[in-house]
Write an enzyme that holds these catalytic residues in place. Sequence first.
Site, PDB file in Angstrom:
ATOM      1  N   ASP A  45       0.832  -1.209   0.000  1.00  0.00           N
ATOM      2  CA  ASP A  45       0.000   0.000   0.000  1.00  0.00           C
ATOM      3  C   ASP A  45       0.870   1.264   0.000  1.00  0.00           C
ATOM      4  O   ASP A  45       1.836   1.351   0.756  1.00  0.00           O
ATOM      5  CB  ASP A  45      -0.877   0.057   1.251  1.00  0.00           C
ATOM      6  CG  ASP A  45      -1.720  -1.198   1.452  1.00  0.00           C
ATOM      7  OD1 ASP A  45      -1.269  -2.292   1.075  1.00  0.00           O
ATOM      8  OD2 ASP A  45      -2.819  -1.068   2.009  1.00  0.00           O
ATOM      9  N   HIS A 103      -1.065   4.463  -0.399  1.00  0.00           N
ATOM     10  CA  HIS A 103      -2.081   5.329   0.231  1.00  0.00           C
ATOM     11  C   HIS A 103      -1.816   6.829   0.094  1.00  0.00           C
ATOM     12  O   HIS A 103      -1.801   7.564   1.077  1.00  0.00           O
ATOM     13  CB  HIS A 103      -2.231   4.972   1.714  1.00  0.00           C
ATOM     14  CG  HIS A 103      -3.193   3.850   1.957  1.00  0.00           C
ATOM     15  ND1 HIS A 103      -4.506   3.894   1.531  1.00  0.00           N
ATOM     16  CD2 HIS A 103      -3.036   2.655   2.568  1.00  0.00           C
ATOM     17  CE1 HIS A 103      -5.118   2.762   1.873  1.00  0.00           C
ATOM     18  NE2 HIS A 103      -4.243   1.990   2.488  1.00  0.00           N
ATOM     19  N   ASP A 142      -4.225  -0.344  -3.161  1.00  0.00           N
ATOM     20  CA  ASP A 142      -4.341   0.789  -2.224  1.00  0.00           C
ATOM     21  C   ASP A 142      -3.318   1.880  -2.535  1.00  0.00           C
ATOM     22  O   ASP A 142      -2.491   2.261  -1.708  1.00  0.00           O
ATOM     23  CB  ASP A 142      -4.227   0.327  -0.758  1.00  0.00           C
ATOM     24  CG  ASP A 142      -5.511  -0.336  -0.266  1.00  0.00           C
ATOM     25  OD1 ASP A 142      -6.393  -0.616  -1.103  1.00  0.00           O
ATOM     26  OD2 ASP A 142      -5.642  -0.565   0.944  1.00  0.00           O
ATOM     27  N   HIS A 154      -9.178  -0.112  -1.616  1.00  0.00           N
ATOM     28  CA  HIS A 154      -9.393   1.335  -1.743  1.00  0.00           C
ATOM     29  C   HIS A 154      -9.509   1.791  -3.196  1.00  0.00           C
ATOM     30  O   HIS A 154      -9.677   2.981  -3.444  1.00  0.00           O
ATOM     31  CB  HIS A 154      -8.290   2.117  -1.025  1.00  0.00           C
ATOM     32  CG  HIS A 154      -8.546   2.212   0.452  1.00  0.00           C
ATOM     33  ND1 HIS A 154      -9.224   3.263   1.031  1.00  0.00           N
ATOM     34  CD2 HIS A 154      -8.250   1.361   1.457  1.00  0.00           C
ATOM     35  CE1 HIS A 154      -9.324   3.057   2.344  1.00  0.00           C
ATOM     36  NE2 HIS A 154      -8.738   1.913   2.621  1.00  0.00           N
ATOM     37  N   HIS A 182      -3.844  -8.376  -3.077  1.00  0.00           N
ATOM     38  CA  HIS A 182      -3.866  -7.290  -2.090  1.00  0.00           C
ATOM     39  C   HIS A 182      -4.250  -7.751  -0.681  1.00  0.00           C
ATOM     40  O   HIS A 182      -3.518  -7.562   0.278  1.00  0.00           O
ATOM     41  CB  HIS A 182      -4.817  -6.178  -2.539  1.00  0.00           C
ATOM     42  CG  HIS A 182      -4.947  -5.099  -1.508  1.00  0.00           C
ATOM     43  ND1 HIS A 182      -3.924  -4.200  -1.254  1.00  0.00           N
ATOM     44  CD2 HIS A 182      -5.930  -4.803  -0.623  1.00  0.00           C
ATOM     45  CE1 HIS A 182      -4.296  -3.400  -0.269  1.00  0.00           C
ATOM     46  NE2 HIS A 182      -5.504  -3.736   0.128  1.00  0.00           N
ATOM     47  N   HIS A 186      -2.227  -4.658   2.483  1.00  0.00           N
ATOM     48  CA  HIS A 186      -3.509  -4.382   3.144  1.00  0.00           C
ATOM     49  C   HIS A 186      -3.439  -4.036   4.628  1.00  0.00           C
ATOM     50  O   HIS A 186      -4.326  -3.407   5.144  1.00  0.00           O
ATOM     51  CB  HIS A 186      -4.444  -5.602   2.924  1.00  0.00           C
ATOM     52  CG  HIS A 186      -5.851  -5.398   3.390  1.00  0.00           C
ATOM     53  ND1 HIS A 186      -6.628  -4.353   2.951  1.00  0.00           N
ATOM     54  CD2 HIS A 186      -6.635  -6.101   4.256  1.00  0.00           C
ATOM     55  CE1 HIS A 186      -7.822  -4.439   3.524  1.00  0.00           C
ATOM     56  NE2 HIS A 186      -7.843  -5.477   4.315  1.00  0.00           N
TER      57      HIS A 186
END
Length: 280
Positions: A48, A50, A77, A110, A158, A209
């Site tokens: 991730d 993010h 993500d 996401h 993921h 994740h």
Amino acid sequence: MDDFKNQKVLHKRYAFEIVLRIREILMALPSLVDINVPDGKHFTVCGDVHGQFFDLLNIFELNGLPSEENPYLFNGDFVDRGSFSVEVILTLFAFKCMFPSAIHLSRGNHESKSMNKIYGFEGEVRSKLSDKFVELFAEVFCYLPLAHVINEKIFVVHGGLFSTDGVKLSDIRAIDRFCEPPEEGLSFGGDVTKRFLKDNNLDLVVRSHEVKDEGYEIEHDGKLITVFSAPNYCDQMGNKGAFIRFEAPTMEPKIVTFSAVPHPDVKPMAYASNFLRMFN
């Protein structure tokens, strides 16, 4: 990337070109993508990100930019929470447009409408691009592949494995992924990992994740690695980030950890829904 670093935005016309081109590229891909790493070559898997664009730049600083000689897989993500999600997604998409084999992208939880509405990506897209892009990204996210297999040995996904037993790679290949993801999640123990690997003649599962203090965690007798590439997640977790380098033919995982780098003073969740900001 330099413009993004200086908090400039990309002209909408070029953003459109990137997103429309990536739509074509992703639509043509299967739900499960096979990746081949020739002997003597290497391959990097990141977790991730993010919306932490400055930490993404740091990954490229540490490990080199994506290219045919230096390929990456970003395991979902890419957006939400961090407030530079537009910069992250346009950079990853632009690399994929330039060198389709240099960068692979998995769908995370996401990359979905419901998450983007709450955790900031939708608000950020409206602010930096336009309303029209909200729909366009939502559509493109539905075309992201769900999982990858590297050299027929390493399964990368993921969230993790499946709540039902006996899933074969052929089942994943057959998924019609062009939709919003279902709501329910899953968790699994070492027995599930080992059975899945044995059933599919694989050696290792890599998933992302979940934030991990060291940026990664090895479980299930070394058969499962979690990798998370957003250090000091949400500017408050104090965790390291990590990525995994595999070298063919052995494909032994070499884990590299790194710390967060400074970023401009825009708080995480700056574009999140008002309801959520109350709790932040």
